[in-house]
Design a protein around this motif. Structure first.
Motif, mmCIF file in Angstrom:
data_model
loop_
_atom_site.group_PDB
_atom_site.id
_atom_site.type_symbol
_atom_site.label_atom_id
_atom_site.label_comp_id
_atom_site.label_asym_id
_atom_site.label_seq_id
_atom_site.Cartn_x
_atom_site.Cartn_y
_atom_site.Cartn_z
ATOM 1 N N ILE A 18 0.865 -1.172 0.000
ATOM 2 C CA ILE A 18 0.000 0.000 0.000
ATOM 3 C C ILE A 18 0.904 1.226 0.000
ATOM 4 N N SER A 19 0.694 2.092 -0.972
ATOM 5 C CA SER A 19 1.512 3.298 -1.096
ATOM 6 C C SER A 19 0.636 4.484 -1.464
ATOM 7 N N ILE A 20 1.061 5.647 -1.040
ATOM 8 C CA ILE A 20 0.445 6.878 -1.546
ATOM 9 C C ILE A 20 1.394 7.365 -2.638
ATOM 10 N N THR A 39 -3.497 9.947 -3.550
ATOM 11 C CA THR A 39 -3.814 8.791 -4.377
ATOM 12 C C THR A 39 -3.113 7.566 -3.797
ATOM 13 N N ILE A 40 -3.925 6.605 -3.392
ATOM 14 C CA ILE A 40 -3.437 5.381 -2.768
ATOM 15 C C ILE A 40 -3.415 4.286 -3.827
ATOM 16 N N ARG A 55 -6.134 1.976 -7.723
ATOM 17 C CA ARG A 55 -5.892 3.255 -7.050
ATOM 18 C C ARG A 55 -7.204 3.861 -6.596
ATOM 19 N N CYS A 56 -7.127 4.587 -5.504
ATOM 20 C CA CYS A 56 -8.270 5.361 -5.022
ATOM 21 C C CYS A 56 -7.721 6.634 -4.375
ATOM 22 N N GLY A 57 -8.496 7.696 -4.403
ATOM 23 C CA GLY A 57 -8.044 8.974 -3.879
ATOM 24 C C GLY A 57 -8.880 9.422 -2.684
ATOM 25 N N HIS A 58 -8.193 10.025 -1.708
ATOM 26 C CA HIS A 58 -8.874 10.514 -0.512
ATOM 27 C C HIS A 58 -8.242 11.805 -0.013
ATOM 28 N N ARG A 59 -9.078 12.608 0.584
ATOM 29 C CA ARG A 59 -8.612 13.815 1.274
ATOM 30 C C ARG A 59 -8.265 13.451 2.716
#
Length: 143
Positions: A18-20, A39-40, A55-59
């Protein structure tokens, strides 16, 4: 498919990364406020013949909500109480500074990796939803 789901549930954590991988800026037009989107990337090996990656993105606030949901689980295990530590909230005056954002990226990435080390997304519904884990694993198994 059920056997592969079970493998995904119990597979050793060492087969997952798991990486950003990226941080982008967003802007709310209604209040002219900038924010960062982290972005993970999740990379799984050993469940199907092919590797699974998405990939998925989060604040930052999404990470905060994840931590609030995970906290009862974290607090219930003495070993994780002091190990799974959530990064500090953003600074009001300086939270778009590149050095601050890079430190925040590293801290959030470390948080996700430690959380994943102790907890399977299958055991924490909020973590599963955050990573879109079972969605992608199920899709990969069924194709």
């Amino acid at each position: 498919a059920d056997d592969k789901q079970e493998i995904a549930r119990i597979r050793p954590r060492r087969y997952t990364e798991i990486s950003i991988v990226e941080v982008t800026r967003g802007k709310q037009s209604s209040i002219s406020s900038e924010y960062s989107i982290f972005t993970i990337e999740v990379f799984l090996k050993g469940i199907t013949e092919n590797e699974i990656c998405w990939r998925c993105g989060h604040r930052y606030n999404d990470f905060k909500r994840l931590h609030a949901s995970a906290k009862p689980y974290i607090d219930s295990i003495a070993q994780t109480r002091d190990t799974v530590v959530f990064p500090l909230p953003p600074l009001l005056h300086n939270n778009m500074d590149p050095a601050f954002i890079e430190k925040r990226r590293r801290d959030l990435e470390s948080y996700l990796r430690i959380l994943y080390h102790y907890f399977s997304p299958y055991d924490l519904p909020a973590f599963d939803a955050f990573l879109l884990y079972s969605l992608h694993v199920t899709e990969a198994i069924e194709t």
